[in-house]
Scaffold this motif. Structure first.
Motif, PDB file in Angstrom:
ATOM      1  N   ARG A 375    -105.504 -81.849 -83.604  1.00  0.00           N
ATOM      2  CA  ARG A 375    -105.340 -81.405 -84.782  1.00  0.00           C
ATOM      3  C   ARG A 375    -105.741 -79.833 -84.666  1.00  0.00           C
ATOM      4  O   ARG A 375    -105.584 -78.745 -85.257  1.00  0.00           O
ATOM      5  CB  ARG A 375    -106.070 -81.802 -86.051  1.00  0.00           C
ATOM      6  CG  ARG A 375    -105.688 -81.576 -87.437  1.00  0.00           C
ATOM      7  CD  ARG A 375    -106.399 -82.610 -88.186  1.00  0.00           C
ATOM      8  NE  ARG A 375    -107.666 -82.358 -88.213  1.00  0.00           N
ATOM      9  CZ  ARG A 375    -108.714 -83.121 -88.823  1.00  0.00           C
ATOM     10  NH1 ARG A 375    -108.305 -84.237 -89.653  1.00  0.00           N
ATOM     11  NH2 ARG A 375    -109.939 -82.792 -88.911  1.00  0.00           N
ATOM     12  N   GLY A 376    -106.504 -79.416 -83.411  1.00  0.00           N
ATOM     13  CA  GLY A 376    -106.957 -78.283 -83.098  1.00  0.00           C
ATOM     14  C   GLY A 376    -108.377 -78.046 -83.705  1.00  0.00           C
ATOM     15  O   GLY A 376    -108.584 -76.755 -83.961  1.00  0.00           O
ATOM     16  N   ASP A 377    -109.147 -78.744 -83.946  1.00  0.00           N
ATOM     17  CA  ASP A 377    -110.593 -78.469 -84.441  1.00  0.00           C
ATOM     18  C   ASP A 377    -111.213 -77.761 -83.718  1.00  0.00           C
ATOM     19  O   ASP A 377    -110.975 -77.874 -82.221  1.00  0.00           O
ATOM     20  CB  ASP A 377    -111.222 -79.922 -85.209  1.00  0.00           C
ATOM     21  CG  ASP A 377    -110.262 -80.345 -86.325  1.00  0.00           C
ATOM     22  OD1 ASP A 377    -109.522 -79.472 -86.629  1.00  0.00           O
ATOM     23  OD2 ASP A 377    -110.683 -81.404 -86.730  1.00  0.00           O
ATOM     24  N   VAL A 378    -112.124 -77.350 -84.085  1.00  0.00           N
ATOM     25  CA  VAL A 378    -113.237 -76.602 -83.027  1.00  0.00           C
ATOM     26  C   VAL A 378    -113.867 -77.427 -82.317  1.00  0.00           C
ATOM     27  O   VAL A 378    -114.703 -78.490 -82.693  1.00  0.00           O
ATOM     28  CB  VAL A 378    -114.341 -75.748 -83.991  1.00  0.00           C
ATOM     29  CG1 VAL A 378    -115.272 -75.162 -83.194  1.00  0.00           C
ATOM     30  CG2 VAL A 378    -113.565 -74.706 -84.759  1.00  0.00           C
ATOM     31  N   LEU A 379    -114.063 -77.216 -80.937  1.00  0.00           N
ATOM     32  CA  LEU A 379    -114.342 -78.428 -79.910  1.00  0.00           C
ATOM     33  C   LEU A 379    -116.082 -78.618 -80.098  1.00  0.00           C
ATOM     34  O   LEU A 379    -116.358 -79.799 -79.900  1.00  0.00           O
ATOM     35  CB  LEU A 379    -114.117 -77.808 -78.617  1.00  0.00           C
ATOM     36  CG  LEU A 379    -112.667 -77.686 -78.369  1.00  0.00           C
ATOM     37  CD1 LEU A 379    -112.356 -77.085 -76.959  1.00  0.00           C
ATOM     38  CD2 LEU A 379    -111.900 -79.093 -78.487  1.00  0.00           C
ATOM     39  N   ALA A 380    -116.740 -77.467 -80.397  1.00  0.00           N
ATOM     40  CA  ALA A 380    -118.011 -77.771 -80.365  1.00  0.00           C
ATOM     41  C   ALA A 380    -118.412 -78.744 -81.657  1.00  0.00           C
ATOM     42  O   ALA A 380    -119.349 -79.555 -81.494  1.00  0.00           O
ATOM     43  CB  ALA A 380    -118.928 -76.527 -80.463  1.00  0.00           C
ATOM     44  N   GLU A 381    -117.677 -78.565 -82.478  1.00  0.00           N
ATOM     45  CA  GLU A 381    -118.139 -79.363 -83.843  1.00  0.00           C
ATOM     46  C   GLU A 381    -117.417 -81.116 -83.326  1.00  0.00           C
ATOM     47  O   GLU A 381    -118.215 -82.059 -83.873  1.00  0.00           O
ATOM     48  CB  GLU A 381    -117.213 -79.019 -84.986  1.00  0.00           C
ATOM     49  CG  GLU A 381    -117.973 -77.807 -85.549  1.00  0.00           C
ATOM     50  CD  GLU A 381    -117.267 -77.002 -86.750  1.00  0.00           C
ATOM     51  OE1 GLU A 381    -115.923 -77.684 -86.773  1.00  0.00           O
ATOM     52  OE2 GLU A 381    -117.548 -76.392 -87.466  1.00  0.00           O
ATOM     53  N   ILE A 382    -116.349 -81.108 -82.531  1.00  0.00           N
ATOM     54  CA  ILE A 382    -115.983 -82.567 -82.369  1.00  0.00           C
ATOM     55  C   ILE A 382    -116.787 -83.084 -81.348  1.00  0.00           C
ATOM     56  O   ILE A 382    -117.095 -84.159 -81.721  1.00  0.00           O
ATOM     57  CB  ILE A 382    -114.418 -82.282 -81.868  1.00  0.00           C
ATOM     58  CG1 ILE A 382    -113.425 -81.625 -82.497  1.00  0.00           C
ATOM     59  CG2 ILE A 382    -113.940 -83.596 -81.159  1.00  0.00           C
ATOM     60  CD1 ILE A 382    -112.111 -81.256 -81.675  1.00  0.00           C
ATOM     61  N   THR A 383    -117.296 -82.286 -80.627  1.00  0.00           N
ATOM     62  CA  THR A 383    -118.196 -83.140 -79.462  1.00  0.00           C
ATOM     63  C   THR A 383    -119.605 -83.598 -80.144  1.00  0.00           C
ATOM     64  O   THR A 383    -120.276 -84.232 -79.762  1.00  0.00           O
ATOM     65  CB  THR A 383    -118.318 -82.256 -78.251  1.00  0.00           C
ATOM     66  OG1 THR A 383    -118.659 -80.882 -78.533  1.00  0.00           O
ATOM     67  CG2 THR A 383    -117.040 -82.161 -77.620  1.00  0.00           C
ATOM     68  N   PHE A 384    -120.244 -82.503 -81.016  1.00  0.00           N
ATOM     69  CA  PHE A 384    -121.327 -82.924 -81.655  1.00  0.00           C
ATOM     70  C   PHE A 384    -121.203 -84.179 -82.568  1.00  0.00           C
ATOM     71  O   PHE A 384    -122.129 -84.978 -82.519  1.00  0.00           O
ATOM     72  CB  PHE A 384    -121.699 -81.690 -82.583  1.00  0.00           C
ATOM     73  CG  PHE A 384    -123.191 -81.766 -82.972  1.00  0.00           C
ATOM     74  CD1 PHE A 384    -124.099 -81.441 -82.354  1.00  0.00           C
ATOM     75  CD2 PHE A 384    -123.233 -82.076 -84.292  1.00  0.00           C
ATOM     76  CE1 PHE A 384    -125.592 -81.633 -82.498  1.00  0.00           C
ATOM     77  CE2 PHE A 384    -124.680 -82.460 -84.773  1.00  0.00           C
ATOM     78  CZ  PHE A 384    -125.848 -82.153 -83.942  1.00  0.00           C
TER      79      PHE A 384
END
Lengths: 700, 150
Positions: A375-384
């Motif tokens: 979906r193109g979400d922000v990677l830092a948030e996904i991995t957190f």
């Protein structure tokens, strides 16, 4: 640390600006542009800006120094001659090679005929690339004065070099006139170096514990580590044996007034090399006409030492690479993580069924993360979020912690966008190859940054003193370069101009010369021994078409060499190192296609006891023996009228040329070092003795 | 000299944002190498005792360099190694307008306010446009500077 502060010794425009004086005259011919209109097609804004300064400088010179003006005129004539010869080389070459392919391939002996004609085609390509390089050779005017107030970090990279050698460089670096901070980057983590650095008042940086158990990336990792701990706008990099003159920074920082300039490279000059230079260490052709040629196309090479780089450019490069690959890397890591978790799930089914829900929840979290990446979400948030989900899953079954936590940790580390599986998140200097300097420069050029080659010896270094060390050094350069050739080919790298692609391609493909040399050695041997013709042609026609090409090639080489020493020696080594080039090409290919590890071997700075002798050049000696024996057989066959006279004579001349080229290894194998008659250009500082506690050696 | 100490992130140290101790830092002026080195030192010190959430107010940032952005990502790296996190918040037109944001945008987010930063990840937005991939059409294309001239 160690650098003088502004309030102590301010350096202003007036103090540093020296009008052109007689001292500068010897360099004048080198700095002067070959032509006022010697514009590099496709050159960037920096080129035009500097060219306008050249014009101003030129006027001053024309008025003040008619002698240098005459030398300028010579430069123009030389450049015209180079361009005429370049056209002739390509024209004669094309005629010759067309004839070779169309009329002379001996198809009944294709196994030797085709490699030979392919080698000749390759040589034509190399000659054309050399001609393109020299077409636009750029002689820069004296550099603009360094503006005051720049902050500079000076890095001296070391791994296993002796203390006195490093300290001598460090003291010289510390004493450079322009205010700066000097740092010893000790990858050997040696306590005595830290103490000595403190004594002489320079900084000391070593890898922290965050590097333990992680990839270290040799010199590139060492410099990246230092970049993350320092803040200077500019970074000067020196190898441990490269002693800078006090004026080094003053001479090169002025180029950075043009904001596009990412780095300035100066020549590497070795003082411990005797006049005859048996190991071919003094690369005067490269650190001269070739670098000037590349500079003319805005593609000067960064060579890892004796250069100043703009921190912002390096950081921009590291950041771009990091962010461009972040999504792809996260995506790949998630897929690998899913696979590992599925394996873990199966294993838990057999070993610890109660813990299976942990793996199931982790798999759900990974699936969610994959969806978020899509979906193109922000990677830092996904991995957190993934980390939090794993944590919650693990806590749900406390007695399963020992079974699942190590695996979940490994997945998290590989997935995390902050690259927690590495010591640094971002690597400004390229860490994908052992020739990080060339790869970094190429990517900087691809981003649109400019570069400068400043042709003035400002640093004095040490060259290898035995053939074994020299071979190891050349192998590393070649293997790293071929690694980049296979993995990051400049033809496909987005952002480079066509000319820049050719400049990088020219350097990379030069290492394929090993295969060509093999053909040039094998073909005469096959003819003399077996009487098999590698080509079918009349000797007269052959000479009429080959000689113009060969002669103009040699002329171009000499004229464009512009008086550089060691041109013949350079040709000899280019040919005689064929085993090294072939081995390096194979190593580079294996590293890229088979994932084999390439080792960064630090060049020894002192004579190695076992580094001398013919065993290091046994393949070349064997080739020479083969050529001599073949010649004797060929002569015998002519004597018994079993072979034709003229083709045999031509082939014997060919063998003589091969032997002349290969003979360079004899002197190299017997070389015992420079002797004591060579004087070190930079005096050994008295301070060194007190730092070392014992009288210092003046030479290594 | 390296100022980091080993404290690898583990599952047992990972926590929800709400559970993490937080520390707020404010960056004023240029977001460049010296500034982020100071942020890094403060973060390393704060993270020495355990996982921590560092909140950086970037509203007063007046200029941004690649060194600054790289430094922030290194701080993120440092904190995550220790089970913590880094969140940026505050409206900075400089940070929004720089081309660096195009690269930073899909890696990390600048939240509107402190509370959003603490909540982190509740209201996602799509990343900004990224550089196009390589294709044969771009092989001979005119180069352009892609970063660092914000």
């Amino acid at each position: 640390m160690g650098g003088r502060k502004w309030n102590k010794e301010p350096i202003g425009f007036d103090k540093n600006f020296k009008p052109i004086g007689s001292k500068d005259i010897p360099f004048a011919a080198e700095f002067l542009p070959l032509s006022i209109d010697d514009a590099a097609p496709g050159a960037s804004a920096v080129s035009s800006q500097i060219r306008s300064e050249e014009r101003v400088d030129m006027v001053a010179r024309l008025g003040l120094f008619p002698r240098s003006y005459r030398r300028l005129k010579m430069g123009i004539y030389r450049q015209i001659l180079v361009r005429i010869l370049a056209v002739l080389v390509v024209s004669f070459g094309l005629i010759y090679i067309s004839w070779r392919w169309s009329s002379t391939v001996a198809w009944d002996a294709w196994w030797i005929s085709l490699p030979l004609v392919a080698a000749e085609t390759y040589s034509l390509g190399e000659s054309a690339l050399y001609a393109v390089t020299m077409w636009n050779a750029r002689r820069r005017p004296p550099p603009p004065p360094a503006l005051p107030g720049r902050s500079v970090d000076v890095f001296i990279a070391t791994y296993n070099e002796p203390l006195d050698l490093v300290m001598k460089t460090a003291i010289a670096a510390r004493d450079m006139e322009y205010p700066h901070e000097t740092w010893i980057l000790d990858d050997g983590d040696r306590a005595e170096f830290a103490e000595a650095a403190r004594q002489i008042g320079v900084g000391y940086i070593t890898r922290g514990p965050e590097w333990d158990g992680r990839q270290r990336f040799a010199k590139a990792g060492n410099v990246n580590n230092a970049l993350s701990l320092t803040t200077g706008e500019f970074v000067a990099i020196f190898d441990a044996d490269q002693v800078p003159e006090p004026r080094f920074l003053d001479r090169v920082l002025g180029y950075f007034d043009a904001e596009e300039v990412a780095f300035v490279q100066t020549p590497q000059h070795f003082w411990n090399v005797p006049e005859r230079d048996p190991l071919g260490s003094q690369a005067e052709l490269f650190y001269g006409p070739i670098q000037q040629g590349k500079d003319g196309w805005d593609a000067a090479f960064f060579c890892g030492s004796n250069a100043v780089l703009r921190r912002e450019a390096l950081m921009a490069l590291g950041l771009t690479r990091y962010t461009r690959t972040a999504t792809e890397q996260t995506w790949r890591a998630l897929r690998r993580g899913r696979s590992r978790l599925q394996d873990l799930h199966g294993e838990l089914g057999r070993r610890h069924p109660a813990a299976m829900p942990v793996a199931e929840q982790a798999l759900e979290a990974v699936a969610r993360a994959e969806h978020q990446v899509r979906r193109g979400d922000v990677l830092a948030e996904i991995t957190f979020e993934l980390r939090v989900a794993f944590h919650a899953a693990a806590l749900a079954v406390p007695d399963a912690m020992d079974d699942v936590v190590p695996e979940l940790d490994a997945v998290l580390e590989s997935v995390d966008v902050a690259h927690t599986d590495q010591a640094l998140a971002i690597h400004p200097m390229d860490t994908t190859t052992i020739t990080e300097d060339m790869a970094t420069a190429m990517h900087l050029h691809a981003m649109g940054w400019g570069s400068v080659y400043h042709h003035e010896v400002l640093v004095h270094g040490l060259a290898p003193e035995d053939v074994s060390t020299m071979l190891s050094q050349r192998h590393r350069w070649a293997a790293g370069t071929m690694q980049v050739f296979f993995s990051d080919n400049p033809v496909l790298l987005r952002g480079l101009t066509v000319a820049q692609r050719l400049m990088y391609l020219g350097t990379m493909t030069s290492y394929l010369n090993g295969f060509a040399a093999l053909s040039y050695i094998a073909a005469p041997v096959v003819f003399l021994v077996a009487g098999t013709y590698p080509l079918t042609a009349s000797p007269v026609v052959f000479f009429c078409l080959f000689l113009p090409f060969f002669v103009t090639c040699q002329l171009l080489f000499q004229v464009a060499g512009n008086g550089s020493k060691g041109l013949w020696r350079g040709q000899q080594w280019s040919f005689a190192l064929f085993p090294t080039w072939i081995a390096a090409t194979c190593s580079g290919a294996a590293a890229v296609f088979l994932g084999k590890h390439l080792t960064f071997s630090v060049t020894a700075k002192s004579k190695q006891a076992a580094g001398r002798g013919f065993q290091h050049v046994r393949l070349q000696v064997a080739a020479m023996a083969l050529l001599v024996v073949s010649s004797l057989i060929g002569i015998a066959r002519v004597s018994f009228v079993e072979a034709p006279l003229y083709p045999t004579l031509i082939t014997l001349a060919w063998v003589a040329l091969d032997l002349a080229l290969l003979s360079v290894v004899i002197g190299a194998a017997r070389y015992r070092g420079p002797g004591d008659h060579l004087e070190e250009p930079m005096p050994t500082p008295k301070e060194l003795t007190s730092v070392l506690g014992t009288p210092s050696e003046s030479k290594h | 000299m390296s100022m980091l100490s080993p404290a690898p992130m583990t599952i047992s140290s990972a926590q929800n944002t709400a559970d993490l101790t937080s520390l707020e830092l404010t960056v004023t002026g240029a977001l460049d190498a010296p500034t982020v080195l100071a942020v890094r030192q403060a973060s390393a010190q704060a993270a020495a005792d355990g996982p921590i959430l560092i909140l950086v107010d970037v509203a007063a940032v007046t200029s941004v360099g690649a060194s600054g952005v790289v430094g922030l990502l290194e701080v993120l790296h440092l904190l995550r190694l220790r089970g913590g996190d880094l969140r940026l918040f505050g409206h900075s037109s400089e940070l929004q307008e720089t081309r660096l944001q195009a690269h930073l945008g899909h890696v990390a987010r600048v939240y509107a306010n402190r509370q959003d930063a603490v909540d982190g990840g509740m209201a996602r937005v799509r990343p900004r446009g990224l550089a196009p991939r390589l294709s044969w059409r771009t092989l001979f294309g005119r180069r352009h500077r892609s970063l660092g001239w914000g």
